[in-house]
Design an enzyme around this catalytic site. Structure first.
Site, PDB file in Angstrom:
ATOM      1  N   GLY A   1       0.812  -1.218   0.000  1.00  0.00           N
ATOM      2  CA  GLY A   1       0.000   0.000   0.000  1.00  0.00           C
ATOM      3  C   GLY A   1       0.843   1.263   0.000  1.00  0.00           C
ATOM      4  O   GLY A   1       0.512   2.246  -0.684  1.00  0.00           O
TER       5      GLY A   1
ATOM      6  N   CYS B   1       2.104   1.377  12.192  1.00  0.00           N
ATOM      7  CA  CYS B   1       3.282   2.083  11.657  1.00  0.00           C
ATOM      8  C   CYS B   1       3.684   3.257  12.536  1.00  0.00           C
ATOM      9  O   CYS B   1       4.752   3.812  12.380  1.00  0.00           O
ATOM     10  CB  CYS B   1       3.007   2.610  10.251  1.00  0.00           C
ATOM     11  SG  CYS B   1       2.162   1.457   9.209  1.00  0.00           S
TER      12      CYS B   1
ATOM     13  N   ALA C   1      -2.192  -6.540  -0.145  1.00  0.00           N
ATOM     14  CA  ALA C   1      -2.729  -7.891   0.054  1.00  0.00           C
ATOM     15  C   ALA C   1      -2.848  -8.315   1.517  1.00  0.00           C
ATOM     16  O   ALA C   1      -3.755  -9.054   1.878  1.00  0.00           O
ATOM     17  CB  ALA C   1      -1.853  -8.900  -0.696  1.00  0.00           C
TER      18      ALA C   1
ATOM     19  N   THR D   1      12.532  -7.558 -10.410  1.00  0.00           N
ATOM     20  CA  THR D   1      11.923  -8.882 -10.620  1.00  0.00           C
ATOM     21  C   THR D   1      10.708  -9.019  -9.724  1.00  0.00           C
ATOM     22  O   THR D   1      10.753  -8.699  -8.536  1.00  0.00           O
ATOM     23  CB  THR D   1      12.948  -9.998 -10.321  1.00  0.00           C
ATOM     24  OG1 THR D   1      14.060  -9.793 -11.190  1.00  0.00           O
ATOM     25  CG2 THR D   1      12.363 -11.380 -10.557  1.00  0.00           C
TER      26      THR D   1
ATOM     27  N   GLN E   1      -7.759  -0.302   3.315  1.00  0.00           N
ATOM     28  CA  GLN E   1      -8.556  -0.953   4.360  1.00  0.00           C
ATOM     29  C   GLN E   1      -9.870  -1.533   3.849  1.00  0.00           C
ATOM     30  O   GLN E   1     -10.530  -2.291   4.573  1.00  0.00           O
ATOM     31  CB  GLN E   1      -8.838   0.028   5.512  1.00  0.00           C
ATOM     32  CG  GLN E   1      -7.613   0.348   6.358  1.00  0.00           C
ATOM     33  CD  GLN E   1      -7.136  -0.829   7.221  1.00  0.00           C
ATOM     34  OE1 GLN E   1      -7.884  -1.759   7.523  1.00  0.00           O
ATOM     35  NE2 GLN E   1      -5.871  -0.799   7.608  1.00  0.00           N
TER      36      GLN E   1
HETATM   37  C1  PLP Z   1      -5.009   3.023   5.101  1.00  0.00           C
HETATM   38  C2  PLP Z   1      -3.640   2.464   4.859  1.00  0.00           C
HETATM   39  N1  PLP Z   1      -2.915   2.903   3.833  1.00  0.00           N
HETATM   40  C3  PLP Z   1      -1.696   2.420   3.567  1.00  0.00           C
HETATM   41  C4  PLP Z   1      -1.136   1.438   4.351  1.00  0.00           C
HETATM   42  C5  PLP Z   1       0.238   0.915   4.021  1.00  0.00           C
HETATM   43  O1  PLP Z   1       0.147  -0.361   3.456  1.00  0.00           O
HETATM   44  P1  PLP Z   1       1.426  -1.360   3.454  1.00  0.00           P
HETATM   45  O2  PLP Z   1       1.579  -1.859   4.842  1.00  0.00           O
HETATM   46  O3  PLP Z   1       1.051  -2.449   2.500  1.00  0.00           O
HETATM   47  O4  PLP Z   1       2.583  -0.565   2.955  1.00  0.00           O
HETATM   48  C6  PLP Z   1      -1.856   0.937   5.448  1.00  0.00           C
HETATM   49  C7  PLP Z   1      -1.260  -0.078   6.343  1.00  0.00           C
HETATM   50  O5  PLP Z   1      -1.373  -0.002   7.545  1.00  0.00           O
HETATM   51  C8  PLP Z   1      -3.157   1.465   5.705  1.00  0.00           C
HETATM   52  O6  PLP Z   1      -3.890   1.026   6.726  1.00  0.00           O
END
Ligand code: PLP
Length: 378
Positions: free
Chosen positions: A70, A328, A199, A236, A178
């Site tokens: 994401g 995060c 995913a 790749t 989400q």
């Molecule tokens: C709303 C949202 N956007 C983006 C992300 C980032 O996705 P990824 O963990 O696949 O980088 C997240 C992950 O917590 C998310 O909840």
């Protein structure tokens, strides 16, 4: 046994997906860019995955580009809009994921864009008239609004926002990380120009996702190198990740109605039990309103406990995994709760559910919380 109620952070790999993964680790190991049979077989599987995703989302395969998840998809959408489509003004919400907000702030600090935020009320509802006014004042804008917030679960009306953007000649990016796999997205109807998906939020593997980019718009490659992904994303391919991504999205769509009903019931039970057993419990954002929130997320605001016990640690010690907000940003105060003016002195906990949770787990979790508050009061 541990209870996992942190499904907005990541989800358990689907059992069906797990069982089907081995051939792509052991047998189909060719490089998809190779011209021999080993390579061709894998290339075919990747293109099959792309077609599956496109069919599920009612769009065409050439509008799907695989990414590492994401974050990369959000970065690509925003940087492509700004740098390939002469965008000078971006309108967003104060509660986007950091994959969006930090990218936008970097562009702003680099004087590439002017950044505006849509006003929200104390539940996080967006002021759509304000969005319209912001679009009226500026000619060529990008609007970046997430479909559902990962901390408070608020669902934004991306169908309406897309219409407004179209009528004002703006580009529209939506972070659907989400909601992908939890709701059906019909991209032939939605007026989104870019969407981002990952995913691991719908029982697929970690480290793989995709960006959808409407035909006619340009994707600006972030990575340079080989000519993979039609020269839009070098490197790749994460073959088994991509194939399992498509597989998990297929499974998610197959069972979507059943899972939505089941998970919403679990969430309703949690709301009921918390209200029943914990005095003065409240809920942040729209997370306790079924039609206005993601059915997988509940953000509870529990009373201050004067014992000094950290609730997340207490639950962890009792074999329950939950979080205070985005995984995060662990350790810092939630920018989402701050943006909606939530009371940060309270114990704000995000419970997030999946098809693998049970009502017994909900009851056990609330009992543990209730026991702590009773012990403190005694
Ligand atoms: C709303 C949202 N956007 C983006 C992300 C980032 O996705 P990824 O963990 O696949 O980088 C997240 C992950 O917590 C998310 O909840």
């Amino acid at each position: 046994m541990r209870i996992y109620l942190d499904n907005a952070a990541t989800t358990q790999l689907d059992n069906e997906v797990f069982k089907a993964i081995t051939p792509y680790l052991l047998e189909f190991y060719g490089n998809p860019s190779s011209h021999h049979e080993h390579g061709r077989l894998v290339k075919k599987a990747i293109e099959g995955a792309r077609t599956t995703i496109a069919e599920l989302l009612n769009t065409s395969p050439n509008e799907i580009v695989f990414t590492s998840g994401g974050t990369e998809a959000d970065n690509t959408a925003i940087l492509s809009s700004v740098r390939s489509h002469q965008i000078k003004h971006v309108i967003t919400t104060p509660y986007e994921h950091h994959a969006v907000l930090h990218t936008l702030n970097a562009l702003k600090n680099n004087s590439e864009i002017k950044l505006s935020f849509i006003n929200t009320d104390n539940s996080g509802n967006l002021d759509i008239n304000h969005l319209d006014n912001l679009l009226r004042d500026n000619s060529r804008s990008l609007v970046s609004v997430m479909h559902a917030n990962n901390e408070i679960g608020n669902l934004n009306n991306i169908a309406l926002i897309g219409e407004i953007c179209k009528s004002r000649g703006a580009l529209f990016h939506s972070d659907t990380v989400q909601t992908m796999g939890h709701y059906r997205h019909d991209l032939s109807q939605l007026k989104t120009d870019f969407i981002a998906a990952s995913a691991h939020k719908f029982h697929g593997p970690k480290g793989v996702g995709f960006i959808y980019c409407r035909n006619g718009l340009q994707v600006l490659p972030l990575l340079h190198g080989g000519s993979q992904e039609r020269k839009l994303r070098a490197g790749t391919e994460n073959i088994h990740g991509i194939i399992r991504l498509a597989n998990s999205l297929e499974i998610a769509h197959r069972d979507i109605d059943e899972h939505q009903a089941y998970i919403q019931k679990l969430k309703n039970r949690m709301i009921f039990k918390l209200k029943e057993q914990i005095k003065d419990v409240q809920f942040n954002g729209n997370s306790a309103i079924a039609e206005k929130s993601l059915y997988t997320v509940l953000n509870a605001s529990l009373p201050v406990n004067h014992s000094g016990t950290d609730l997340l640690t207490y639950l962890d010690q009792n074999n329950i995994s939950v979080s205070g907000g985005s995984a995060c940003s662990t350790g810092s105060a939630s920018h989402v709760l701050k943006a909606i003016g939530a009371d940060l002195s309270k114990n704000n906990i995000r419970f997030s559910f999946s098809k693998y949770n049970t009502s017994e787990e909900i009851d056990f979790t609330v009992e543990k919380l209730s026991a702590l508050y009773k012990a403190i009061a005694a």
